[in-house]
Design an enzyme around this catalytic site. Sequence first.
Site, PDB file in Angstrom:
ATOM      1  N   THR A 171      -4.787 -11.145   7.349  1.00 18.94           N
ATOM      2  CA  THR A 171      -4.778  -9.734   7.722  1.00 18.94           C
ATOM      3  C   THR A 171      -4.268  -8.882   6.571  1.00 18.94           C
ATOM      4  O   THR A 171      -3.505  -9.360   5.722  1.00 18.94           O
ATOM      5  CB  THR A 171      -3.849  -9.494   8.928  1.00 18.94           C
ATOM      6  OG1 THR A 171      -2.485  -9.621   8.512  1.00 18.94           O
ATOM      7  CG2 THR A 171      -4.128 -10.487  10.045  1.00 18.94           C
ATOM      8  N   ARG A 204      -0.799 -11.281   3.370  1.00 24.75           N
ATOM      9  CA  ARG A 204       0.249 -10.458   2.787  1.00 24.75           C
ATOM     10  C   ARG A 204       1.600 -11.024   3.220  1.00 24.75           C
ATOM     11  O   ARG A 204       1.787 -11.403   4.370  1.00 24.75           O
ATOM     12  CB  ARG A 204       0.116  -8.999   3.228  1.00 24.75           C
ATOM     13  CG  ARG A 204      -1.045  -8.274   2.551  1.00 24.75           C
ATOM     14  CD  ARG A 204      -0.749  -8.070   1.071  1.00 24.75           C
ATOM     15  NE  ARG A 204      -1.801  -7.326   0.370  1.00 24.75           N
ATOM     16  CZ  ARG A 204      -2.743  -7.889  -0.353  1.00 24.75           C
ATOM     17  NH1 ARG A 204      -2.811  -9.210  -0.437  1.00 24.75           N
ATOM     18  NH2 ARG A 204      -3.626  -7.150  -0.991  1.00 24.75           N
ATOM     19  N   ASP A 228       1.467 -18.759   0.401  1.00 27.85           N
ATOM     20  CA  ASP A 228       1.032 -18.317  -0.916  1.00 27.85           C
ATOM     21  C   ASP A 228       1.556 -16.922  -1.207  1.00 27.85           C
ATOM     22  O   ASP A 228       1.618 -16.510  -2.360  1.00 27.85           O
ATOM     23  CB  ASP A 228      -0.501 -18.327  -1.008  1.00 27.85           C
ATOM     24  CG  ASP A 228      -0.998 -17.852  -2.367  1.00 27.85           C
ATOM     25  OD1 ASP A 228      -0.613 -18.493  -3.367  1.00 27.85           O
ATOM     26  OD2 ASP A 228      -1.733 -16.851  -2.430  1.00 27.85           O
ATOM     27  N   GLU A 233       7.990 -10.078  -3.432  1.00 30.51           N
ATOM     28  CA  GLU A 233       7.483 -10.631  -4.694  1.00 30.51           C
ATOM     29  C   GLU A 233       7.767  -9.649  -5.834  1.00 30.51           C
ATOM     30  O   GLU A 233       7.692  -8.442  -5.646  1.00 30.51           O
ATOM     31  CB  GLU A 233       5.958 -10.849  -4.606  1.00 30.51           C
ATOM     32  CG  GLU A 233       5.531 -11.952  -3.660  1.00 30.51           C
ATOM     33  CD  GLU A 233       3.997 -12.074  -3.605  1.00 30.51           C
ATOM     34  OE1 GLU A 233       3.325 -11.537  -4.507  1.00 30.51           O
ATOM     35  OE2 GLU A 233       3.497 -12.710  -2.675  1.00 30.51           O
ATOM     36  N   HIS A 250       1.232 -16.738  -5.076  1.00 32.23           N
ATOM     37  CA  HIS A 250       0.230 -15.689  -4.781  1.00 32.23           C
ATOM     38  C   HIS A 250      -1.026 -15.889  -5.632  1.00 32.23           C
ATOM     39  O   HIS A 250      -1.499 -14.977  -6.320  1.00 32.23           O
ATOM     40  CB  HIS A 250       0.829 -14.299  -5.036  1.00 32.23           C
ATOM     41  CG  HIS A 250       0.076 -13.196  -4.351  1.00 32.23           C
ATOM     42  ND1 HIS A 250       0.655 -11.986  -4.019  1.00 32.23           N
ATOM     43  CD2 HIS A 250      -1.216 -13.110  -3.929  1.00 32.23           C
ATOM     44  CE1 HIS A 250      -0.237 -11.203  -3.437  1.00 32.23           C
ATOM     45  NE2 HIS A 250      -1.397 -11.869  -3.381  1.00 32.23           N
TER      46      HIS A 250
END
Length: 379
Positions: A171, A204, A228, A233, A250
């Site tokens: 999402t 996300r 991930d 971050e 990521h």
Amino acid sequence: MMKIVADENIPLLHNFFSDIGPIETFPGRELNAQNVGDADILLVRSVTNVDEGLLKNSNVKFVGTCTIGMDHIDTEYLQQNNIAFASAPGCNATSVVEYVVSALSSLTESNGLNLEKIRVGVVGCGNVGSRVVETLKRLGIDVCCNDPLIDQTGLVSFDEILSCDVITLHTPLTKDGPYPTHHMFNDEVLSRLKEEQILINTGRGAVVDGRALKHKLQKQPSFTAVLDVWESEPAIDIELANLVTIGTPHIAGYSLDGKVAGTEMIYQAMCRHFGLPSRHKAAQFIPSPPLSKLYFTSEAELSWSMHTAIRACYDVRHDHYALMSSLSGTEVQRSQAFDQLRKSYRPRREFSTIKVLLKNTDSSMHSQFKALGFNVKSA
């Protein structure tokens, strides 16, 4: 000639854009108003917040994000100030699908996961989620999807998703509207998940409440989390990182093919906006894959062949070990290491770039390799 300011991590940037005008590059997280003040075109990836603070009093006429997501872009501000905008929807969908497939393949070993007996619940049925559903169905895996923003038959309730063996999140990050996704997986939702279930997040970071997930993993260490994306971050929670089964920096959508597709899509959109000829295509620049062929004979067993091919092309555990090795030092050093892993990421190629040669194998093997997206040929 128009001046271009861009994130230094956009692949093939100069190949596509150098004949448009001079290019100045910066680390994406460090782009500021001073950098972009005299730019006509701004090209970013997901780590740059594009808003009034960045663009006020600038000359920018076109903003392109070479990514699928848009939550880092204040599109309302761009509209109000007559600044054209383009994103690259779907550019890295295949890469994310292959990340999920690689994670599931890895879990067949570490968790004893039986892909023939599990049910996978997909949250979010957009460009990426729909591709995950399609691929898993073609592989014969039982899969269902929840997305309250899409009106189509066959979708299931969120409660039904929470009963699945594997839950994978695709999402965008939203805080407003009838179905906000920020901290969708909070304490209450995570408490409903059993210890033997698996949660994968490649969407996300803040869709999952990191504090709540850490608390769950501390109480139930055999619960499986594959992350991930992370809150805060690049300064990720190292306690949480050390608790997940698979953790990566990521890079789920970081195949070279996906990133270059994003660059090409933005280049084409920019050319359309300014009425310029579109002279370049990715095929002109993208290199040959380091692995080009796999060969299986009639002696090869189907499951072994599939997992061998998946891991030969992309083994998610390599990225997990790379992240785990970066978790020492100060917070500043760890943040720098996180971004460096992304900046120096190897040229990972997608399954479609590999030719799989099958000699005297049955049709089921052929169809399974095709379902994964490999370039299948009879030997």
